[in-house]
Design a protein around this motif. Sequence first.
Motif, PDB file in Angstrom:
ATOM      1  N   HIS A  66      -8.812   1.600  15.078  1.00 11.85           N
ATOM      2  CA  HIS A  66      -9.645   1.511  14.042  1.00 11.85           C
ATOM      3  C   HIS A  66     -10.298   2.911  13.886  1.00 11.85           C
ATOM      4  N   ASP A  68     -10.047  -9.232  13.726  1.00 15.53           N
ATOM      5  CA  ASP A  68      -9.370  -7.974  14.504  1.00 15.53           C
ATOM      6  C   ASP A  68      -9.947  -8.078  16.022  1.00 15.53           C
ATOM      7  N   MET A  99      -5.802  -1.576  11.239  1.00 15.34           N
ATOM      8  CA  MET A  99      -4.741  -2.365  11.573  1.00 15.34           C
ATOM      9  C   MET A  99      -3.256  -2.018  11.586  1.00 15.34           C
TER      10      MET A  99
END
Length: 388
Positions: free
Chosen positions: A299, A52, A1
């Motif tokens: 990620h 996400d 993130m």
Amino acid sequence: MRKMAAAFIALGLVGAATACSGGSGGAAGTLKIGLLASLSGTYQAVGTDIRDGFQLYLSTHGGKLGGHQIELIVADEGDGAPTAVPAATKLVKQDKVVALTGVVGGGSAAAIQPVVAQGKIPFIGANGRPELKDITRVWHTSYLSQETGAAIAQYVRDNVDGKVYAIGPDYQGGWDQLKGFTDAFTRSGGKLANESGKTTFTPFPQTKNFTPYFAQIKASGADAVYTFYAGGAAIEFVKQYAQSEVKDLPLYAAGFLTEGGVLNAQGEAARDVFSVLNYSPDLDNAENRAFVAAWKANHDGPPTTYAMASYDAAAVLDKAIGAAGENPTPESINTAIGGLGQIDSPRGAWQFSKKTHSPVQKWYLRQVRQDGRALSNTVVGDLATVGE
């Protein structure tokens, strides 16, 4: 993130500085979408991936769905209905979203349906759901909870010479997941090793020590085990299984047992576990290659089925909002979803079942194998195509 947060701020996906009051639309041309997911509690990792995945689609599509700027309002589902219902109520009644997406727990999905029905908005779920009576405004981009086990049952029946012990957590998701397997397995002539002839359910979420259950499996004379656990419970189950007196029994599972970050936490204990799922990051198609590359840019690990299904939920809304006219309403968006055809997805192409409003899709057999320096869920075969 970390990298993604900056991109979201630049795109105006977080915060509501430009939004004003005035119905579901907010600022001129802006639509509010509510995303409800477990951002705390047992399934925090799952909820985070759902959030996400949806945000990834937005970030790669200019922050717009169907040509409209989107204000995404995220709320915490927590561990189930007691927190999910008030959070959903706020999104629908106070924030006045035109659609609701996300939701981790099957119990949560069922509990919020009166809120969705009263608000007359479409719900595009991004995780498994139980059977529901009224699905007029209910759609899912993941699966029905019983389909996972049903998709692998025949394979287990064909590859286990003997009885199978079924075990899982005692709550709605566990009931549905294990029922899907046991019903299809016994219909195909398979025999359960459980003393009662029924699934053994472990108290949820408090069960941390599975040793007594492994003793029961040993005493049953089982030749293999089938299970469903996810999140922290999956980590503990797999680690303890590998140290138990039944460690040499083949372990088959719904794919959530080794999905995402839990596999990293399980480490070597998860090696050789067989699982069934509707997605794997190593699927070879153009949509998946683009999805995996975009995910890995922000990620540390590969994307999960949770992220993929939420990404697809955004894709569904993108198509539906675009087809809903110049001034989309919850009703016109819902109608447009019903008219969608094939969805090109990282999992492979799928479409909504007219009967269940969930995907008609292929399921894959995976095995935890070495992939370079790490273990990964590797597709080793195709299973059934499930959905009506």
